[in-house]
Motif scaffolding. Structure first.
Motif, mmCIF file in Angstrom:
data_model
loop_
_atom_site.group_PDB
_atom_site.id
_atom_site.type_symbol
_atom_site.label_atom_id
_atom_site.label_comp_id
_atom_site.label_asym_id
_atom_site.label_seq_id
_atom_site.Cartn_x
_atom_site.Cartn_y
_atom_site.Cartn_z
ATOM 1 N N ARG A 40 -20.801 7.060 18.144
ATOM 2 C CA ARG A 40 -19.469 6.996 18.751
ATOM 3 C C ARG A 40 -18.504 6.397 17.740
ATOM 4 O O ARG A 40 -18.576 5.211 17.420
ATOM 5 C CB ARG A 40 -19.499 6.178 20.028
ATOM 6 N N GLN A 41 -17.623 7.198 17.230
ATOM 7 C CA GLN A 41 -16.702 6.768 16.202
ATOM 8 C C GLN A 41 -15.349 6.414 16.811
ATOM 9 O O GLN A 41 -14.941 6.977 17.817
ATOM 10 C CB GLN A 41 -16.516 7.875 15.158
ATOM 11 N N THR A 42 -14.686 5.452 16.196
ATOM 12 C CA THR A 42 -13.330 5.080 16.597
ATOM 13 C C THR A 42 -12.404 5.383 15.440
ATOM 14 O O THR A 42 -12.328 4.619 14.476
ATOM 15 C CB THR A 42 -13.259 3.587 16.974
ATOM 16 N N PRO A 43 -11.700 6.497 15.501
ATOM 17 C CA PRO A 43 -10.836 6.883 14.370
ATOM 18 C C PRO A 43 -9.542 6.082 14.366
ATOM 19 O O PRO A 43 -8.940 5.832 15.410
ATOM 20 C CB PRO A 43 -10.573 8.364 14.631
ATOM 21 N N TRP A 44 -9.078 5.723 13.181
ATOM 22 C CA TRP A 44 -7.776 5.062 13.004
ATOM 23 C C TRP A 44 -7.052 5.822 11.902
ATOM 24 O O TRP A 44 -7.087 5.458 10.750
ATOM 25 C CB TRP A 44 -7.947 3.586 12.648
ATOM 26 N N GLN A 107 -6.962 6.185 17.095
ATOM 27 C CA GLN A 107 -5.743 6.928 16.807
ATOM 28 C C GLN A 107 -6.105 8.224 16.090
ATOM 29 O O GLN A 107 -6.843 8.201 15.100
ATOM 30 C CB GLN A 107 -4.821 6.108 15.897
ATOM 31 N N LEU A 108 -5.591 9.330 16.590
ATOM 32 C CA LEU A 108 -5.778 10.632 15.953
ATOM 33 C C LEU A 108 -4.430 11.137 15.463
ATOM 34 O O LEU A 108 -3.413 10.976 16.133
ATOM 35 C CB LEU A 108 -6.377 11.636 16.934
ATOM 36 N N VAL A 162 -4.640 7.105 21.334
ATOM 37 C CA VAL A 162 -3.265 7.443 20.977
ATOM 38 C C VAL A 162 -3.310 8.584 19.964
ATOM 39 O O VAL A 162 -4.060 8.530 18.985
ATOM 40 C CB VAL A 162 -2.535 6.227 20.370
ATOM 41 N N VAL A 163 -2.501 9.639 20.206
ATOM 42 C CA VAL A 163 -2.529 10.840 19.368
ATOM 43 C C VAL A 163 -1.111 11.144 18.882
ATOM 44 O O VAL A 163 -0.160 11.135 19.668
ATOM 45 C CB VAL A 163 -3.081 12.053 20.151
#
Length: 717
Positions: A40-44, A107-108, A162-163
């Motif tokens: 499970r990745q959390t992109p920033w 955040q994407l 948030v995108v």
């Protein structure tokens, strides 16, 4: 890669047909759920903040909209529109960055490319990148846009995300990219996108800065007291910049680089340029170009030349080796890197991350205009060819790394030295490079014919075969080969035409267009006959058989496979003949003739082993095991399937491993070893999912058997 029909048939049955073709035969639709990512990745992904000036009312309105949406229990969507360079992305980022603590899911960010010369980004490609950023392995990303949208909405349903969707072209482009759950999405566009109002979108339109605010921005950029010393000139300067933050910052950066220069001097220079520079008027604003021209004129010669030549690049972003290719006559890669640094320092390039660079839309147009003015037509054509040769050579290198055993067709490069990107090490890295550069590679393909380089067009399409084969970009696959086929025909090159027809036909087959695929294979067959190439013609028999099988014309498919099994060895290709026999065995087993399947598969396994084709010999062994299972010969079936499983596991051939496991599970189930059967079924389903085949007939059969085993378990309560 085998040439015009020389492509190995295992690539069709094992990698393409096995993975794609059977999915196309499922009726009633395929529904692929959202798998839990292995990690499970959390992109920033957001770029860093830039100070916002005089946008407090817009920011407050955006936050009020978000708060209302949160109270109503719905996602928040806002669209920020306005002129190019007015600061849309800066405002959106300033708002969204404040939400990080409230939205820990990540955040994407995506640039949707409405102003890109090669057209807006397809939402399906953006979704693929978003899914990978959220932890979905590349091989699990679905093929179809609708399936990617479902997976994306499922994965974001329970995340506070948030995108930011930058530079949107239309509401339709945006809609599949809106996350699920209680997330926040902001869209920027030069258009107002009224179509998003039906999705609850809150519109914010930005006008250029008022004069005082623009002076404040200039003060923030310059920060050395000159604005206070020359208030009237500062006012005149920002008026010449038309209140656009981009132009103000460029002017300020230029002044900051010249501490001894007065603002008045720049004002006079801008005013003089304003009348002369008409070609780059964007929405009626001539002053932006004047500011860019001043920055351009201050560049060292090497950086100035790189700047204008990069304006000829057909894609939206590029990496350092592209700059090296353009400056090949100037010296080493170090010279290109230094010139790129100069362009960044002059605020003419934007850091796109990972040693990648891009132009702001207005700046890219300015660079292209300077190329038209300052480079001869011959120099421009040579630069475009150097860019194309760089991508062709780099893609060919990736092709060689991924599939080192097949024969790559010859490549035709221009007269200049060719710069090849570092696409390794290893096949996964090479595939990742091809995927990352795919928008640029496709842009080169689309540009090549009109640029007078039809050989680049078809050869680059040819070099992309391993990417298309493994990662299934069917829209690009078919589009690239349509362009390549037209180029080959323009050249009158029958060899290239055959290659484009066969490779492109496989893409059409995978995309669910068997009629079109069959037509292309038959065209190739006629060309081979016309050239007297009996072996090439014989190889199309397998291709045509696969298309006919997909069309449900089984008897005709069998006839083609039978001819291929005879004609291929007669023309010197024993191995391909063995593969034709394997196809015959598969059809026989599918139609209930197990003994006939055993006969064909046994001959095929021997032929393939003798040819050194371990992978397809293992596939033949699996088929033999399945045929014995149909005849209830459990000992023989178990022995054969276990042998095949050992070989396929060692080769990381996940799809064929899953097929062997599913049959071995059935053997265990019939023997009463339900625990072992459950384990095999579970692993088979995991592997089907990992290669995007969770909706296949084999996967559904394994799922049904597993469900039945679980229902038959005794109640231990």
């Amino acid at each position: 890669m085998p040439s015009e029909g020389h492509r190995s048939h295992n690539e069709l049955r094992g990698d393409v047909y096995g993975t794609v073709v059977q999915a196309g035969s499922v009726h009633g639709g395929i529904h692929i759920g959202a798998p839990t990512p292995s990690v499970r990745q959390t992109p920033w992904q957001f770029p860093p903040l830039v100070r916002v000036v005089d946008r407090s009312s817009e920011l407050a309105a955006l936050e009020r909209h978000r708060a209302r949406a949160a109270r109503d229990g719905r996602p928040a969507l806002a669209a920020v529109s306005g002129l190019g360079g007015v600061g849309k992305t800066t405002v959106a980022l300033s708002w969204l960055h404040t939400l990080r603590r409230q939205f820990p899911g990540g955040q994407l960010h995506a640039d949707l490319g409405a102003q890109s010369p090669d057209g807006p980004e397809h939402p399906g490609e953006v979704l693929a990148r978003f899914l990978r950023a959220l932890g979905v392995p590349a091989q699990q990303v679905p093929t179809m846009l609708a399936e990617r949208t479902v997976m994306y909405r499922s994965l974001t349903a329970d995340r506070s995300l948030v995108v930011l969707l930058d530079d949107a072209a239309t509401a339709a482009q945006v809609r599949p990219l809106l996350p699920g759950g209680s997330s926040v999405a902001a869209v920027t566009s030069r258009r107002r996108l009224p179509g998003l109002t039906v999705d609850g979108c809150y519109p914010v339109h930005l006008e250029p800065l008022a004069s005082d605010a623009a002076v404040e921005l200039l003060t923030d950029t310059l920060a050395d007291g000159r604005v206070a010393e020359e208030p009237e000139n500062a006012q005149a300067l920002v008026e010449l910049c038309a209140g656009l933050p981009l132009a103000v910052r460029i002017a300020g950066a230029r002044l900051a680089a010249r501490p001894g220069r007065s603002i008045g001097t720049m004002v006079r220079s801008l005013a003089a340029e304003h009348q002369r520079l008409e070609a780059l008027a964007i929405d009626g604003d001539h002053n932006v170009r004047a500011a860019l021209d001043l920055s351009y004129q201050a560049l060292p010669p090497s950086a100035a030349r790189l700047y204008r030549l990069l304006g000829l690049h057909p894609g939206r972003e590029f990496d350092t080796p592209v700059a090296s290719a353009l400056l090949i006559a100037e010296g080493t890669e170090g010279a290109a890197a230094r010139s790129l640094d100069v362009l960044h320092e002059a605020s003419l390039l934007v850091d796109a991350g990972g040693e990648r660079h891009r132009f702001h839309d207005l700046v890219r147009l300015h660079a292209a205009a300077r190329a038209r003015e300052d480079e001869s037509p011959q120099e421009r054509a040579a630069a475009v060819r150097r860019i194309a040769d760089h991508y062709l050579a780099s893609a060919t290198r990736a092709e060689e790394i991924i599939d080192p055993q097949h024969r790559t067709m010859a490549r035709d490069y221009g007269p200049a030295s060719v710069v090849v990107a570092d696409v390794g090490p290893g096949s996964e890295a090479a595939l990742d490079w091809l995927e990352r550069e795919l928008p640029n590679l496709m842009a080169v393909i689309h540009q090549a014919r009109s640029a007078g380089s039809p050989t680049v067009c078809w050869q680059l399409a040819d070099a992309l075969w391993p990417l298309f084969l493994r990662r299934k970009f069917y829209d690009d696959w078919c589009a690239a080969h349509r362009e390549g086929l037209a180029a080959a025909r323009d050249l009158g090159d029958a060899v290239a035409e055959c290659r484009m027809l066969t490779s492109g036909g496989v893409g059409e087959l995978g995309a669910g267009n068997p009629d079109r695929a069959l037509e292309m294979f038959e065209q190739a067959a006629r060309l081979f006959l016309g050239r007297g190439d009996r072996l090439g013609h014989a190889r199309t028999l397998n291709y045509r058989g696969l298309a006919l099988q997909r069309l449900g014309r089984t008897d005709e498919a069998v006839a083609y496979f039978a001819r291929a099994a005879t004609e291929l060895p007669a023309n010197g290709d024993e191995r391909a003949g063995g593969l034709a026999g394997l196809n015959l065995a598969d059809v026989a087993l599918t139609t209930g003739r197990a003994e006939e399947a055993i006969r064909h598969a046994g001959v095929a396994r021997t032929t393939l082993r003798d040819a050194g084709d371990t992978y397809n010999a293992a596939r033949a062994t699996t088929l033999l095991g399945r045929a014995h299972l149909v005849l209830d010969r459990l000992d023989q079936a178990g022995e054969l399937l276990s042998s095949a499983l050992t070989t396929l596991r060692a080769m990381a051939a996940d799809y064929e491993t899953a097929r062997a496991l599913g049959s071995l599970a059935e053997v265990s189930e019939r023997r009463g070893r339900t625990d072992l059967a459950w384990t095999h079924y579970r692993e088979a389903l995991d592997l089907y999912s990992s290669v995007g085949r969770s909706g296949s007939d084999e996967a559904e059969a394994a799922r049904c058997r597993l469900r039945r085993l679980e229902q038959d378990e005794p109640d231990e309560s």
